[in-house]
Structure formats: C-alpha cells, structure tokens
Design a protein around this motif. Sequence first.
Motif, mmCIF file in Angstrom:
data_model
loop_
_atom_site.group_PDB
_atom_site.id
_atom_site.type_symbol
_atom_site.label_atom_id
_atom_site.label_comp_id
_atom_site.label_asym_id
_atom_site.label_seq_id
_atom_site.Cartn_x
_atom_site.Cartn_y
_atom_site.Cartn_z
ATOM 1 N N LEU A 78 0.821 -1.213 0.000
ATOM 2 C CA LEU A 78 0.000 0.000 0.000
ATOM 3 C C LEU A 78 0.856 1.264 0.000
ATOM 4 O O LEU A 78 0.491 2.261 -0.625
ATOM 5 N N THR A 79 2.008 1.218 0.662
ATOM 6 C CA THR A 79 2.932 2.361 0.643
ATOM 7 C C THR A 79 3.405 2.638 -0.779
ATOM 8 O O THR A 79 3.416 3.784 -1.236
ATOM 9 N N ILE A 80 3.798 1.589 -1.479
ATOM 10 C CA ILE A 80 4.238 1.739 -2.870
ATOM 11 C C ILE A 80 3.099 2.320 -3.713
ATOM 12 O O ILE A 80 3.297 3.269 -4.473
ATOM 13 N N ALA A 81 1.909 1.750 -3.566
ATOM 14 C CA ALA A 81 0.756 2.206 -4.347
ATOM 15 C C ALA A 81 0.463 3.680 -4.086
ATOM 16 O O ALA A 81 0.235 4.458 -5.024
ATOM 17 N N LYS A 82 0.508 4.077 -2.835
ATOM 18 C CA LYS A 82 0.201 5.478 -2.506
ATOM 19 C C LYS A 82 1.287 6.421 -3.005
ATOM 20 O O LYS A 82 0.990 7.535 -3.450
ATOM 21 N N ARG A 83 2.533 5.994 -2.979
ATOM 22 C CA ARG A 83 3.615 6.829 -3.525
ATOM 23 C C ARG A 83 3.419 7.035 -5.026
ATOM 24 O O ARG A 83 3.704 8.106 -5.557
ATOM 25 N N ILE A 84 2.945 5.993 -5.692
ATOM 26 C CA ILE A 84 2.715 6.085 -7.137
ATOM 27 C C ILE A 84 1.589 7.066 -7.436
ATOM 28 O O ILE A 84 1.732 7.938 -8.299
#
Length: 184
Positions: A78-84
């Motif tokens: 989810l961290t990766i997704a939100k950074r994207i």
Amino acid sequence: MGKILGYARISTDQGQDISSQKAKLEELGAIVVFCDVGNGSSLTGRDQLEAAIRLLEPGSELLALHPDRLARDTGDLLTIAKRIIERGAVLRIADPAIRFDGSDMMAEIMLTLFGMIGSVEKHFIKARQRRGIEAARQRGVYKGRPATIDPARIRELKEQGLGATQIAKAMNIGRASVYRVLAA
C-alpha cells in the motif's frame, strides 16, 4: 495515456532468471523495465523500484506482473501504491488484473488482500526455512554461518600489546567482537 514503466524482481540471481518477467512486461507495453534482485520482504535496497517511482509522471503507470513482485507485506504494498498515485500515476498489476489510481475502493481492497496473502506466504517461507535448518542441524549438516573472525589472530595482536580498538581497526571488525573473543 502516459508512458508505462515496468518493474520486475527476483529473490536471488542463483538459479532464477528475470528475463521472462521483462519479456512479459514489454509485451504488455512497458517502454523500460526496472529490475531488482532481492528479498520482497523489505523495501530496503530496492534501488530500481525507487528509480522507477521517481520517473513516474502524471498519467504514466508502473506495471508489475504480480503483487508479490512489488512486496510481500500489506503495508509495503500500500505504501508503494500510494507513492505512485501521489505522483499522479497509476499502479497496474497484470495478474490479477488490478488498476489502482486511488479512486477505486475495490482496487485498494484487492491490493490489501494480496498484501495479506503475501504476508502469509512470507510467514510460511520462513517457517519452512526454520524447519529445514533444524533438520540439517539434527543431521549434523548445518553448522551456521562460517566464522569470519580469527580468534588466534586477535589473541596474537593482544599479546603484541595492541588494545581492543587497535585490534578492531587492524582486523576490520567491531570492538565488541574483539572483547567477545578475549573474554572467551
């Protein structure tokens, strides 16, 4: 539609090949594929993933074949997704088909679900590894990591009058390691 950047990851380059992931990502439209070799259990050391995210622009997307290629942990995924999406880009996963742009609650639920599955899988991998190590120990095969410090050399340097700090520097080890050997 903006550019598509691909991301591939293998756990180790010992017997694993990243070329099939790269080929599939290119077939799906990736103009460039960023590749990391390393554990999916942590975001640490994933330089190529970081580079891919930095290059994302509004309207572009990061494409991965499977959620576990990005992360084996719900929080990390989810961290990766939100950074994207903070970059105005989209996360797309090929299998299962997930397109996450921050506006679709079902996509976020799917990411969360697959992150949880990755966490469970990581738990089982570690449990199998521990069982394998224990079985090898019982057979007398597994002795742990080979020693990297020569206790005889430490004692020799101590007899020559060097202190713990000097010995540590001479052997490129920590001072605590010197003290442990000398106390043994």
